[in-house]
Design a protein around this motif. Sequence first.
Motif, short mmCIF file in Angstrom:
data_model
loop_
_atom_site.label_atom_id
_atom_site.label_comp_id
_atom_site.label_asym_id
_atom_site.label_seq_id
_atom_site.Cartn_x
_atom_site.Cartn_y
_atom_site.Cartn_z
N ARG A 77 -2.96 0.75 4.24
CA ARG A 77 -2.44 -0.60 4.40
C ARG A 77 -1.55 -0.72 5.63
O ARG A 77 -0.98 0.27 6.07
CB ARG A 77 -1.74 -1.06 3.13
CG ARG A 77 -0.34 -0.62 2.92
CD ARG A 77 0.04 -0.90 1.50
NE ARG A 77 1.23 -1.72 1.38
CZ ARG A 77 1.89 -1.85 0.26
NH1 ARG A 77 1.50 -1.26 -0.82
NH2 ARG A 77 2.95 -2.60 0.21
N PRO A 78 -1.47 -1.92 6.18
CA PRO A 78 -0.67 -2.10 7.39
C PRO A 78 0.81 -1.84 7.13
O PRO A 78 1.32 -2.10 6.05
CB PRO A 78 -0.88 -3.57 7.76
CG PRO A 78 -1.77 -4.16 6.76
CD PRO A 78 -2.10 -3.14 5.73
N ALA A 126 -8.83 -6.12 0.10
CA ALA A 126 -9.84 -7.15 0.37
C ALA A 126 -9.26 -8.32 1.18
O ALA A 126 -9.96 -8.90 2.02
CB ALA A 126 -10.43 -7.67 -0.94
N ILE A 127 -7.99 -8.66 0.98
CA ILE A 127 -7.43 -9.80 1.70
C ILE A 127 -6.75 -9.40 3.01
O ILE A 127 -6.35 -10.27 3.78
CB ILE A 127 -6.45 -10.61 0.82
CG1 ILE A 127 -5.24 -9.79 0.43
CG2 ILE A 127 -7.15 -11.18 -0.38
CD1 ILE A 127 -4.16 -10.57 -0.30
N THR A 128 -6.62 -8.10 3.26
CA THR A 128 -6.01 -7.63 4.51
C THR A 128 -7.01 -7.80 5.65
O THR A 128 -8.17 -7.41 5.52
CB THR A 128 -5.61 -6.14 4.40
OG1 THR A 128 -4.70 -6.00 3.32
CG2 THR A 128 -4.98 -5.64 5.68
N PRO A 151 -12.48 1.96 8.14
CA PRO A 151 -12.83 0.53 8.06
C PRO A 151 -12.52 -0.01 6.66
O PRO A 151 -12.43 0.74 5.69
CB PRO A 151 -14.34 0.50 8.33
CG PRO A 151 -14.73 1.86 8.75
CD PRO A 151 -13.63 2.80 8.42
N LYS A 152 -12.40 -1.31 6.59
CA LYS A 152 -12.03 -1.94 5.31
C LYS A 152 -13.06 -1.65 4.23
O LYS A 152 -12.71 -1.36 3.09
CB LYS A 152 -11.86 -3.43 5.52
CG LYS A 152 -11.40 -4.13 4.25
CD LYS A 152 -10.80 -5.46 4.41
CE LYS A 152 -11.42 -6.65 4.74
NZ LYS A 152 -10.74 -7.88 4.67
N GLU A 210 -8.54 -5.92 11.33
CA GLU A 210 -7.84 -5.31 12.47
C GLU A 210 -6.49 -4.69 12.09
O GLU A 210 -5.93 -3.93 12.86
CB GLU A 210 -7.67 -6.30 13.62
CG GLU A 210 -6.99 -7.59 13.27
CD GLU A 210 -7.93 -8.65 12.71
OE1 GLU A 210 -7.39 -9.68 12.27
OE2 GLU A 210 -9.15 -8.48 12.67
N LYS A 211 -5.99 -4.97 10.90
CA LYS A 211 -4.71 -4.40 10.47
C LYS A 211 -4.87 -3.17 9.58
O LYS A 211 -3.91 -2.48 9.32
CB LYS A 211 -3.87 -5.45 9.75
CG LYS A 211 -3.44 -6.56 10.67
CD LYS A 211 -2.36 -7.37 10.04
CE LYS A 211 -1.92 -8.41 11.04
NZ LYS A 211 -0.51 -8.63 11.00
N VAL A 212 -6.09 -2.92 9.12
CA VAL A 212 -6.34 -1.78 8.24
C VAL A 212 -6.29 -0.50 9.07
O VAL A 212 -6.85 -0.42 10.16
CB VAL A 212 -7.72 -1.93 7.56
CG1 VAL A 212 -8.06 -0.70 6.75
CG2 VAL A 212 -7.73 -3.16 6.67
#
Length: 85
Positions: free
Chosen positions: A58-59, A21-23, A32-33, A26-28
């Motif tokens: 996760r990134p 949720a806090i990532t 999609p998140k 664009e880094k996921v």
Amino acid sequence: MIRLLAILATVITIYAFVECAITPQEKVRRFPKWAWLLIIVFTGGIFVGSIAWFIAGRPKRPGKGRGGPRKIIPPDDDPDFLRKL
């Protein structure tokens, strides 16, 4: 023993959900998140979604050999720049 596994599964699921949720979107990776959040929630009891998030979603952390910050080379020491002259 079963209670310990249930507590462990719950803790891992909550941790994966909050981290996802806090990532930033664009880094996921991979999905999609919002899809990752649904996967984590709906597979929470068996924590397959949480493990999938840690492995595939996760990134990547920057580190040695993984595309971390590049060293800046001045133009007179850069062979690619000198070839273009």
